[in-house]
Design a protein around this motif. Sequence first.
Motif, PDB file in Angstrom:
ATOM      1  N   ARG A  30      52.327  29.694  50.337  1.00  0.00           N
ATOM      2  CA  ARG A  30      51.055  30.402  50.539  1.00  0.00           C
ATOM      3  C   ARG A  30      50.137  29.599  51.458  1.00  0.00           C
ATOM      4  O   ARG A  30      49.558  30.140  52.406  1.00  0.00           O
ATOM      5  CB  ARG A  30      50.355  30.636  49.193  1.00  0.00           C
ATOM      6  N   GLU A  31      49.984  28.313  51.187  1.00  0.00           N
ATOM      7  CA  GLU A  31      49.097  27.489  52.006  1.00  0.00           C
ATOM      8  C   GLU A  31      49.639  27.341  53.424  1.00  0.00           C
ATOM      9  O   GLU A  31      48.896  27.378  54.400  1.00  0.00           O
ATOM     10  CB  GLU A  31      48.897  26.122  51.354  1.00  0.00           C
ATOM     11  N   GLU A  53      42.026  34.659  51.027  1.00  0.00           N
ATOM     12  CA  GLU A  53      41.490  33.490  50.327  1.00  0.00           C
ATOM     13  C   GLU A  53      40.714  33.879  49.079  1.00  0.00           C
ATOM     14  O   GLU A  53      39.909  34.815  49.084  1.00  0.00           O
ATOM     15  CB  GLU A  53      40.563  32.701  51.264  1.00  0.00           C
ATOM     16  N   GLN A  94      49.436  18.263  44.280  1.00  0.00           N
ATOM     17  CA  GLN A  94      49.236  19.373  45.215  1.00  0.00           C
ATOM     18  C   GLN A  94      48.061  20.222  44.769  1.00  0.00           C
ATOM     19  O   GLN A  94      48.020  20.717  43.643  1.00  0.00           O
ATOM     20  CB  GLN A  94      50.507  20.227  45.277  1.00  0.00           C
ATOM     21  N   VAL A 110      53.627  21.377  54.780  1.00  0.00           N
ATOM     22  CA  VAL A 110      53.036  21.417  53.440  1.00  0.00           C
ATOM     23  C   VAL A 110      52.482  20.040  53.098  1.00  0.00           C
ATOM     24  O   VAL A 110      53.190  19.041  53.185  1.00  0.00           O
ATOM     25  CB  VAL A 110      54.090  21.837  52.397  1.00  0.00           C
ATOM     26  N   TYR A 115      40.445  18.628  46.477  1.00  0.00           N
ATOM     27  CA  TYR A 115      40.997  19.825  47.100  1.00  0.00           C
ATOM     28  C   TYR A 115      41.526  20.830  46.084  1.00  0.00           C
ATOM     29  O   TYR A 115      42.199  21.792  46.448  1.00  0.00           O
ATOM     30  CB  TYR A 115      42.135  19.438  48.056  1.00  0.00           C
ATOM     31  N   LYS A 163      49.206  30.605  55.409  1.00  0.00           N
ATOM     32  CA  LYS A 163      47.790  30.791  55.753  1.00  0.00           C
ATOM     33  C   LYS A 163      47.414  29.927  56.950  1.00  0.00           C
ATOM     34  O   LYS A 163      46.667  30.355  57.822  1.00  0.00           O
ATOM     35  CB  LYS A 163      46.895  30.466  54.556  1.00  0.00           C
ATOM     36  N   GLN A 164      47.944  28.694  57.007  1.00  0.00           N
ATOM     37  CA  GLN A 164      47.713  27.836  58.169  1.00  0.00           C
ATOM     38  C   GLN A 164      48.213  28.500  59.445  1.00  0.00           C
ATOM     39  O   GLN A 164      47.609  28.361  60.514  1.00  0.00           O
ATOM     40  CB  GLN A 164      48.452  26.505  58.008  1.00  0.00           C
ATOM     41  N   ASP A 204      45.602  21.666  53.325  1.00  0.00           N
ATOM     42  CA  ASP A 204      46.209  22.330  54.472  1.00  0.00           C
ATOM     43  C   ASP A 204      46.141  21.440  55.705  1.00  0.00           C
ATOM     44  O   ASP A 204      45.879  20.246  55.629  1.00  0.00           O
ATOM     45  CB  ASP A 204      45.537  23.684  54.728  1.00  0.00           C
ATOM     46  N   LYS A 238      45.364  23.502  45.749  1.00  0.00           N
ATOM     47  CA  LYS A 238      45.458  24.812  46.400  1.00  0.00           C
ATOM     48  C   LYS A 238      44.877  24.804  47.806  1.00  0.00           C
ATOM     49  O   LYS A 238      45.284  25.568  48.674  1.00  0.00           O
ATOM     50  CB  LYS A 238      44.742  25.863  45.548  1.00  0.00           C
ATOM     51  N   ARG A 239      43.914  23.918  48.080  1.00  0.00           N
ATOM     52  CA  ARG A 239      43.230  23.939  49.375  1.00  0.00           C
ATOM     53  C   ARG A 239      43.683  22.812  50.301  1.00  0.00           C
ATOM     54  O   ARG A 239      42.973  22.454  51.239  1.00  0.00           O
ATOM     55  CB  ARG A 239      41.712  23.852  49.149  1.00  0.00           C
ATOM     56  N   LYS A 288      41.569  23.726  42.972  1.00  0.00           N
ATOM     57  CA  LYS A 288      40.933  25.003  42.695  1.00  0.00           C
ATOM     58  C   LYS A 288      40.241  24.938  41.333  1.00  0.00           C
ATOM     59  O   LYS A 288      40.765  24.360  40.382  1.00  0.00           O
ATOM     60  CB  LYS A 288      41.991  26.106  42.681  1.00  0.00           C
TER      61      LYS A 288
END
Length: 275
Positions: free
Chosen positions: A40-41, A63, A155, A197, A209, A44-45, A160, A157-158, A211
């Motif tokens: 997912r991350e 997001e 890791q 990643v 970083y 999105k990048q 990137d 969620k944000r 969530k």
Amino acid sequence: MPDQELCLEALSVLCGCKVESTSGASQLTPQDFVNVVALREFYKQEGFKKLEYPSIGTMSLEEDADMYSAPLALADGSGESLQHTVKINPQEFFHSQYDYDFTNIRDGDKKFLRGNEKYIRPCGWNRVALRVLQKYSDGDSWLGTGNDAWPVSYQGKRMDGSLGIILSHDGPPNDEPSFLEAGCASLVREETRGRGVYSTPDIKMAETYCKTFTSKVDGKNYKVLLQNRINPKNRKTCNREDIWLVYIPDGRNDVQTRAIVQESLRPYGLLLKQA
């Protein structure tokens, strides 16, 4: 183990799907789960709005979608939902025998190693163990404490591509010409552009970083992270201290990209901390 529904909420926040329990077969294994979070991350990048994953289907990458609100619809206006409900069997997914509550633990100057590398334990967090023993063809040594163990990686969620590029230069950043030349070179070399990643061995950095969500179970705010092991052969070090990258070369298709992630990151803990 914290309240099971709270853990399912945390999983929902991380993977972008509403996760519910079932007494039947799980749609996702813990390895699938870390794959989804990482992909997912990454996508999105790359500017994608959707992610296809086997056993789930098409997921929205919008997001901060609210997992408990009305489902998101496809951009083409078809009305088809991109927000999925994923069923997991808690008995298959969690391994409560290995839960460990670090909430009130402070390590101070104590030193720990995993794979002969420094391990910063998640002090202040409550770890919910994932069922990963005897799930890999190469055995369980990756999860141990010996020489064959993989280092620990956190890791968020944000995490990137904004975290930094890779440098083909030894030592910390500085103003020496050799370092600056390496930095310039890294901008034009495909393998040093930081495409992939991100994770970190530093729990404090990961926390910045992570969530945060408000639980519907108890109304409290929680932070959530994944605790993984990272294949030391598949990581690269970035120009920002304590940032690791699993590099994904350009031109890889979805199957190849998923294989790189799966060969590089293995989860073993869901971390929760009251915010």
